[in-house]
Design a protein around this motif. Structure first.
Motif, PDB file in Angstrom:
ATOM      1  N   VAL A  24       0.840  -1.196   0.000  1.00  0.00           N
ATOM      2  CA  VAL A  24       0.000   0.000   0.000  1.00  0.00           C
ATOM      3  C   VAL A  24       0.878   1.250   0.000  1.00  0.00           C
ATOM      4  O   VAL A  24       1.755   1.407   0.851  1.00  0.00           O
ATOM      5  N   LEU A  25       0.636   2.111  -0.982  1.00  0.00           N
ATOM      6  CA  LEU A  25       1.334   3.390  -1.064  1.00  0.00           C
ATOM      7  C   LEU A  25       0.619   4.389  -0.160  1.00  0.00           C
ATOM      8  O   LEU A  25      -0.606   4.509  -0.216  1.00  0.00           O
ATOM      9  N   GLY A 132       4.370  13.182   2.993  1.00  0.00           N
ATOM     10  CA  GLY A 132       5.484  12.322   2.622  1.00  0.00           C
ATOM     11  C   GLY A 132       4.964  11.030   2.024  1.00  0.00           C
ATOM     12  O   GLY A 132       3.842  10.606   2.302  1.00  0.00           O
ATOM     13  N   LEU A 133       5.772  10.412   1.170  1.00  0.00           N
ATOM     14  CA  LEU A 133       5.407   9.145   0.544  1.00  0.00           C
ATOM     15  C   LEU A 133       6.112   8.004   1.253  1.00  0.00           C
ATOM     16  O   LEU A 133       7.327   8.046   1.454  1.00  0.00           O
ATOM     17  N   SER A 134       5.351   6.988   1.633  1.00  0.00           N
ATOM     18  CA  SER A 134       5.925   5.800   2.240  1.00  0.00           C
ATOM     19  C   SER A 134       5.183   4.582   1.718  1.00  0.00           C
ATOM     20  O   SER A 134       4.151   4.698   1.058  1.00  0.00           O
ATOM     21  N   VAL A 135       5.729   3.430   2.014  1.00  0.00           N
ATOM     22  CA  VAL A 135       5.085   2.172   1.643  1.00  0.00           C
ATOM     23  C   VAL A 135       4.746   1.433   2.920  1.00  0.00           C
ATOM     24  O   VAL A 135       5.588   1.286   3.808  1.00  0.00           O
ATOM     25  N   GLN A 136       3.513   0.982   3.023  1.00  0.00           N
ATOM     26  CA  GLN A 136       3.058   0.323   4.236  1.00  0.00           C
ATOM     27  C   GLN A 136       3.593  -1.098   4.279  1.00  0.00           C
ATOM     28  O   GLN A 136       3.445  -1.865   3.331  1.00  0.00           O
ATOM     29  N   CYS A 137       4.222  -1.433   5.401  1.00  0.00           N
ATOM     30  CA  CYS A 137       4.692  -2.796   5.602  1.00  0.00           C
ATOM     31  C   CYS A 137       3.600  -3.600   6.287  1.00  0.00           C
ATOM     32  O   CYS A 137       2.896  -3.093   7.156  1.00  0.00           O
ATOM     33  N   THR A 138       3.476  -4.852   5.923  1.00  0.00           N
ATOM     34  CA  THR A 138       2.527  -5.710   6.616  1.00  0.00           C
ATOM     35  C   THR A 138       3.147  -6.205   7.899  1.00  0.00           C
ATOM     36  O   THR A 138       4.333  -6.060   8.150  1.00  0.00           O
ATOM     37  N   SER A 147      -4.782  -2.177  13.808  1.00  0.00           N
ATOM     38  CA  SER A 147      -4.367  -1.609  15.083  1.00  0.00           C
ATOM     39  C   SER A 147      -2.884  -1.312  15.129  1.00  0.00           C
ATOM     40  O   SER A 147      -2.407  -0.664  16.038  1.00  0.00           O
ATOM     41  N   LYS A 148      -2.154  -1.802  14.142  1.00  0.00           N
ATOM     42  CA  LYS A 148      -0.709  -1.610  14.162  1.00  0.00           C
ATOM     43  C   LYS A 148      -0.231  -1.409  12.736  1.00  0.00           C
ATOM     44  O   LYS A 148      -0.198  -2.339  11.946  1.00  0.00           O
ATOM     45  N   VAL A 149       0.084  -0.187  12.390  1.00  0.00           N
ATOM     46  CA  VAL A 149       0.500   0.131  11.027  1.00  0.00           C
ATOM     47  C   VAL A 149       1.950   0.568  11.046  1.00  0.00           C
ATOM     48  O   VAL A 149       2.344   1.401  11.850  1.00  0.00           O
ATOM     49  N   TYR A 150       2.736  -0.026  10.177  1.00  0.00           N
ATOM     50  CA  TYR A 150       4.151   0.297  10.104  1.00  0.00           C
ATOM     51  C   TYR A 150       4.422   1.058   8.818  1.00  0.00           C
ATOM     52  O   TYR A 150       3.798   0.805   7.797  1.00  0.00           O
ATOM     53  N   PHE A 151       5.391   1.951   8.868  1.00  0.00           N
ATOM     54  CA  PHE A 151       5.747   2.694   7.668  1.00  0.00           C
ATOM     55  C   PHE A 151       7.247   2.605   7.437  1.00  0.00           C
ATOM     56  O   PHE A 151       8.031   2.675   8.366  1.00  0.00           O
ATOM     57  N   SER A 152       7.609   2.472   6.181  1.00  0.00           N
ATOM     58  CA  SER A 152       9.016   2.412   5.826  1.00  0.00           C
ATOM     59  C   SER A 152       9.246   3.194   4.549  1.00  0.00           C
ATOM     60  O   SER A 152       8.581   2.937   3.543  1.00  0.00           O
ATOM     61  N   PRO A 153      10.176   4.180   4.558  1.00  0.00           N
ATOM     62  CA  PRO A 153      10.432   4.963   3.350  1.00  0.00           C
ATOM     63  C   PRO A 153      11.292   4.190   2.359  1.00  0.00           C
ATOM     64  O   PRO A 153      12.408   4.552   2.061  1.00  0.00           O
ATOM     65  N   SER A 350      12.473   2.893  14.789  1.00  0.00           N
ATOM     66  CA  SER A 350      11.133   2.378  14.491  1.00  0.00           C
ATOM     67  C   SER A 350      11.055   1.830  13.078  1.00  0.00           C
ATOM     68  O   SER A 350      10.372   0.840  12.820  1.00  0.00           O
ATOM     69  N   VAL A 351      11.765   2.454  12.140  1.00  0.00           N
ATOM     70  CA  VAL A 351      11.771   1.960  10.760  1.00  0.00           C
ATOM     71  C   VAL A 351      12.413   0.583  10.696  1.00  0.00           C
ATOM     72  O   VAL A 351      11.896  -0.343  10.070  1.00  0.00           O
TER      73      VAL A 351
END
Length: 355
Positions: A24-25, A132-138, A147-153, A350-351
């Motif tokens: 997910v973008l 900012g643009l990131s890609v959602q990690c599962t 309930s827990k969303v992670y983001f990684s650039p 956190s990343v």
């Protein structure tokens, strides 16, 4: 807009052998603020480009409150939805064929279309918004968890075409280098500004008066002025020389010249000015701290051959940054940048933990 909420299976579909979705973008808006009209207009822009998809069983349009699905072509669907201050986009390949992933060129075109129209809408509404643009990690099980969303650039299929076109994909080592550059410019740069503000020669009321008083020394040194022409324009933007630029406009190289030549900061006790004091950990004077920051700048940005930093080197540099900021704050007698450095460090950690 529509009042019907989007079903959960629309936002988090189960993967099966018939379809494969991109990560997910995420368009993450700063200050956690996204006015609803911006997303509504984005949906309207997409409707002018692609038809709204229909539910196979009932031919019902797949458009809901805060979500819409589009048929980008015969093989791909775009799911666009909004939650709080984040706009999410996902492309799903809907057919069985030899292709194992969604088409990378199509993903790039869709991303560019969304970004272009989002920027146009923000400009049209005169909104001072940044994202900012990131890609959602599962999650580790590969299943989305609201309930827990992670983001990684990181760069992935959404940017694959651009990476291939330049034959230089962005790697985690590149991102480490970028993070160090941000910390160097913001945290270490601000620390040097505080040194310059604090250590004003006794005969001057503030650093700006000291700069004006030393204009001849900075610009008129025979044969080799201390400042180059571009630095002179930054420090003395007024042609009449009656005012100076602000410290926030001065980069690390310029701050170093001013500290070394017109401030009350003494040269490093052991090595003196212009020498790297990294092998002298016991010298915690302001002069040594300033020289260490200059050395960081040279090694990280000025002399970097490939703009890459390993994770271990990232951690080592971060430890050095913390030590320098701590030494400066100890001499000055107050906190200046340590909290901001801690905040940036938590973001980096956190990343890594998320991915």
């Amino acid at each position: 807009m529509l009042s019907q909420e989007s079903p959960r299976e629309v936002i988090s579909p189960e993967q099966d052998q018939r379809m494969l979705s991109t990560p997910v973008l995420c368009y993450i808006f700063k200050d956690k603020y996204l006015p609803p009209p911006i997303f509504h207009r984005l949906i309207a822009a997409c409707i002018t480009r692609w038809p709204v998809a229909k539910k196979k069983e009932t031919s019902e349009n797949l458009i809901f409150c805060g979500c819409c699905i589009f048929d980008v072509d015969l093989f791909h669907r775009l799911t666009l939805y909004c939650r709080s201050h984040i706009v999410f986009a996902r492309i799903t390949r809907m057919v069985i064929d030899e292709a194992k992933i969604p088409d990378t060129k199509l993903c790039t075109r869709v991303r560019k279309f969304i970004s272009l129209n989002l920027n146009k809408i923000i400009s049209y509404l005169s909104q001072n918004l940044q994202y900012g643009l990131s890609v959602q990690c599962t999650s580790s099980q590969g299943v989305s968890d609201d309930s827990k969303v992670y983001f990684s650039p990181m760069f992935d299929i959404w940017f694959a075409e651009e990476s291939h076109a330049h034959d230089a994909p962005i790697t985690p080592e590149h991102m480490n280098h970028a993070r160090l550059c941000v910390a160097l410019v913001t945290v270490c740069g601000n620390a040097m500004r505080e040194v310059l503000r604090t250590k004003v020669p006794a005969q001057h009321t503030d650093i700006y008066q000291a700069i004006l008083a030393n204009k001849g020394k900075l610009t008129g040194r025979p044969g080799r002025p201390l400042l180059n022409p571009s630095q002179i324009n930054v420090v003395f933007p007024d042609p009449q020389g009656k005012k100076t630029g602000t410290l926030d406009q001065f980069d690390i190289s310029l701050l170093y010249i001013l500290i070394r030549n017109i401030s009350a900061v003494q040269a490093p006790i052991i090595t003196g000015w212009g020498n790297d004091p990294q092998d002298q950990p016991r010298d915690t004077s302001l002069g040594a701290s300033v020289e260490r920051i200059r050395s960081f700048r040279n090694h990280i940005t000025g002399h970097s051959p490939d703009a890459k930093i390993s994770r271990q080197d990232l951690e080592d540099y971060w430890t050095k940054f913390e030590a320098v900021i701590r030494d400066i704050e100890k001499v000055i007698g107050r906190q200046v940048c340590s909290q901001e450095l801690d905040r940036q460090k938590r973001q980096v950690i956190s990343v890594y933990e998320a991915c």
